[in-house]
Design a protein around this motif. Structure first.
Motif, PDB file in Angstrom:
ATOM      1  N   ALA A 401      -5.019 -22.576  20.879  1.00 44.81           N
ATOM      2  CA  ALA A 401      -5.687 -22.660  19.913  1.00 44.81           C
ATOM      3  C   ALA A 401      -7.073 -21.601  19.633  1.00 44.81           C
ATOM      4  O   ALA A 401      -7.428 -21.367  18.565  1.00 44.81           O
ATOM      5  CB  ALA A 401      -6.092 -24.156  19.940  1.00 44.81           C
ATOM      6  N   THR A 490      -4.685 -21.939   6.136  1.00 42.80           N
ATOM      7  CA  THR A 490      -4.759 -22.990   7.410  1.00 42.80           C
ATOM      8  C   THR A 490      -5.861 -23.978   6.831  1.00 42.80           C
ATOM      9  O   THR A 490      -6.902 -23.605   6.052  1.00 42.80           O
ATOM     10  CB  THR A 490      -5.597 -22.103   8.598  1.00 42.80           C
ATOM     11  OG1 THR A 490      -4.681 -21.325   9.026  1.00 42.80           O
ATOM     12  CG2 THR A 490      -5.830 -23.336   9.652  1.00 42.80           C
ATOM     13  N   THR A 494      -8.958 -27.781  10.131  1.00 43.12           N
ATOM     14  CA  THR A 494      -8.468 -26.995  11.250  1.00 43.12           C
ATOM     15  C   THR A 494      -9.247 -25.385  11.675  1.00 43.12           C
ATOM     16  O   THR A 494      -9.677 -25.258  12.824  1.00 43.12           O
ATOM     17  CB  THR A 494      -6.950 -26.404  11.106  1.00 43.12           C
ATOM     18  OG1 THR A 494      -6.177 -27.411  10.909  1.00 43.12           O
ATOM     19  CG2 THR A 494      -6.611 -25.699  12.275  1.00 43.12           C
ATOM     20  N   LYS A 495      -9.972 -25.096  10.409  1.00 46.25           N
ATOM     21  CA  LYS A 495     -10.635 -23.762  10.531  1.00 46.25           C
ATOM     22  C   LYS A 495     -12.066 -24.336  11.288  1.00 46.25           C
ATOM     23  O   LYS A 495     -12.619 -23.633  12.168  1.00 46.25           O
ATOM     24  CB  LYS A 495     -11.032 -23.093   9.275  1.00 46.25           C
ATOM     25  CG  LYS A 495      -9.889 -22.402   8.852  1.00 46.25           C
ATOM     26  CD  LYS A 495     -10.052 -21.671   7.447  1.00 46.25           C
ATOM     27  CE  LYS A 495      -8.926 -20.827   6.992  1.00 46.25           C
ATOM     28  NZ  LYS A 495      -8.852 -20.318   5.791  1.00 46.25           N
ATOM     29  N   GLN A 498     -11.310 -24.623  14.873  1.00 40.50           N
ATOM     30  CA  GLN A 498     -11.450 -23.425  15.466  1.00 40.50           C
ATOM     31  C   GLN A 498     -12.578 -22.937  15.605  1.00 40.50           C
ATOM     32  O   GLN A 498     -13.098 -22.430  16.730  1.00 40.50           O
ATOM     33  CB  GLN A 498     -10.452 -22.438  14.572  1.00 40.50           C
ATOM     34  CG  GLN A 498      -8.849 -22.794  14.610  1.00 40.50           C
ATOM     35  CD  GLN A 498      -8.104 -21.819  13.691  1.00 40.50           C
ATOM     36  OE1 GLN A 498      -8.573 -21.049  12.896  1.00 40.50           O
ATOM     37  NE2 GLN A 498      -6.930 -21.769  13.934  1.00 40.50           N
TER      38      GLN A 498
END
Length: 508
Positions: A401, A490, A494-495, A498
């Motif tokens: 990830a 995405t 989620t970004k 990240q």
């Protein structure tokens, strides 16, 4: 594409700042409302110490990414962050260890001199500057009279290992991060036992943490029973930082100072696809025969003497016969926490900066600091065809990830990223402009480039370079290309996750 990427970066920076301010204000409010006056004083003392810790981080000679990660952690969680930073974050090598390392270096690396005739035979000025830089960084020279053979699978490396070991007459040195019982291990040890019985001196260095849960329980006893010298590198100690951080990640076998096999392949059945863990395991190594083997021998003796306190006679382990190979240039180099010049990272950045046509590389872990990222982006912006191959099936989901968290910036600037569809690509290989290639143990992550002892083999003006390029093109053809549009789709949360992983990456 660039404006969209900047938009997400700006939005994330805003979120981070708001969260940090909210955390600080929240903690202050809780202390004031729920605790005594003494607790308020204690809090402000902790905040004051946190400021001094942050100043210490700022003025240390570390990368920007490393500094930012620790600053955010210390400011967000001062009480915990300060303690963990002093235990974990300072990365200080004890003076006693550094002194011993310097003494060993005097007997090993600093005895190797560059053959000026070889250096002067390099007509290409950019290649010559590259060689001179790597030599200054790692104290290891460039060689001719060395034949290289690219080994594009773990199965090929294992066969080459066994073939070389069976020819040994004087000595065999082995240095590996992970050693696991199984078919590969049994065949390797059987070959070593046979040569030990024939009077060949054998030394084996195994990383204690890398093999902590995999090494057969009777390994050291079996080695001793067969006359093989074996030791664990950096055995378990009360200093968890030292134990976890300073690891020997190298992989090499050296036979009679004449032949060496090195690269990314450990001892374990998954590396030769006898055990399926994450689909097809794609790994690479390189076989050296000739003069350049002496650099790898020197690396091994350096680590062995440092670990044992012995004083080995380096010249006694120098090979004699060296094949004539024309203009092929071979330069093994190494890196580790004792070397503040950062040979691995600076070698890669130099290659990135000098790439003209293309730059292809494979890495299982793509966790870049700011300097490396900027070098890759500059190459792409200047029109270089940059392609990076990462695993299609991960071995560690959190690291996978984190790897994907670095895709956005690279894709936005035209870097092409491929995920190896058949399985897990563990090789650490680079090739550029049909001129230069590197095969080694070095991952594109902060741990490999800062904390681990690593090694790589730089090759130039060799047929091996074309073989590596062809293999990487085969990997690309077997992979799924990740497009910027994929990253754009995405989910926002989620970004954000990240981005948090990117901030914490240097601490992993």
């Amino acid at each position: 594409m660039r404006s969209s990427s900047n938009h997400y970066q700006n939005r994330f920076r805003l979120i981070v700042n708001v969260v940090l301010i909210a955390l600080q204000l929240g903690i202050i409010g809780l202390v004031i409302l729920q605790f005594s006056e003494d607790a308020v004083v204690a809090y402000w003392i902790i905040e004051g110490v946190a400021v001094f810790v942050v100043l210490n981080i700022v003025y240390r000679k570390k990368t920007a990414a490393y500094k930012i990660s620790w600053i955010i952690f210390v400011l967000a969680f001062p009480a915990v962050g300060i303690v963990i930073y002093f235990i974990w974050g300072r990365q200080r090598v004890p003076k006693k260890s550094k002194k011993r390392w310097d003494e060993v270096n005097q007997r090993t690396f600093l005895r190797l001199e560059q053959n000026q005739a070889v250096l002067e035979s390099i007509d290409d000025k950019s290649i010559r500057k590259q060689v001179e830089l790597v030599h200054r960084l790692s104290d290891l020279p460039v060689w001719q009279n060395t034949r290289t053979t690219y080994l594009k699978l773990g199965e090929d490396m294992h066969r080459a290992n066994l073939e070389a070991i069976k020819t040994a007459e004087k000595f065999i040195f082995l240095e590996y991060f992970i050693v696991t019982g199984g078919k590969m291990y049994d065949e390797l040890m059987a070959a070593l036992y046979e040569r030990a019985a024939a009077g060949v001196e054998i030394r084996m260095l195994v990383d204690e943490m890398g093999s902590l849960s995999t090494l057969p329980k009777d390994f050291y006893q079996s080695c001793a029973a067969h006359g093989i010298k074996s030791i664990p590198y950096n055995p378990f100690s009360p200093s968890l930082f030292k134990f976890i951080s300073f690891r020997d990640h190298r992989k090499m076998t050296i036979v009679d100072g004449r032949v060496a096999i090195t690269g990314g392949i450990n001892i374990g059945d998954e590396y030769i696809n006898q055990k399926v863990r994450f689909g097809h395991w794609k790994d690479m190594a390189i076989r050296l025969e000739g003069a350049a083997v002496f650099s790898l021998t020197t690396m091994f003796i350096n680590m062995w003497d440092y670990s044992t306190g012995e004083i080995s006679q380096l010249d006694a382990f120098k090979g004699t016969a060296a094949p004539e190979t024309g203009n092929e240039l071979v330069m093994p180099f190494c890196d580790g926490p004792m070397n503040p010049r950062n040979p691995a990272a600076n070698t890669y950045m130099t290659i990135f900066a000098n790439a003209k046509e293309y730059l292809y590389l494979t890495t299982p872990y793509l966790i870049l600091d700011t300097d490396l990222t900027n070098c890759i982006l500059l190459a792409a912006r200047s029109g270089v065809d940059v392609r990076i191959i990462t695993p299609g099936i991960p071995d560690k989901k959190l690291v996978y990830a984190t790897t994907r968290a670095f895709y956005g910036d690279l894709l936005a600037e035209g870097v092409r990223i491929y995920e190896y569809t058949p399985g897990f690509i563990h090789g650490k290989v680079l090739v550029t402009d049909d001129q230069v290639a590197i095969v080694g143990s070095i991952n594109m992550d902060y741990r490999s480039l800062t904390w681990n002892y690593e090694c790589g083999t730089w090759v130039c003006s060799s047929p091996t370079v074309q073989e590596i390029k062809a293999d990487l093109m085969d990997c690309i053809n077997a992979s799924r290309e990740v497009h910027y549009s994929d990253w754009e789709q995405t989910a926002f949360l989620t970004k954000v996750g990240q981005a948090v992983l990117r901030i914490m990456a240097p601490l992993m």
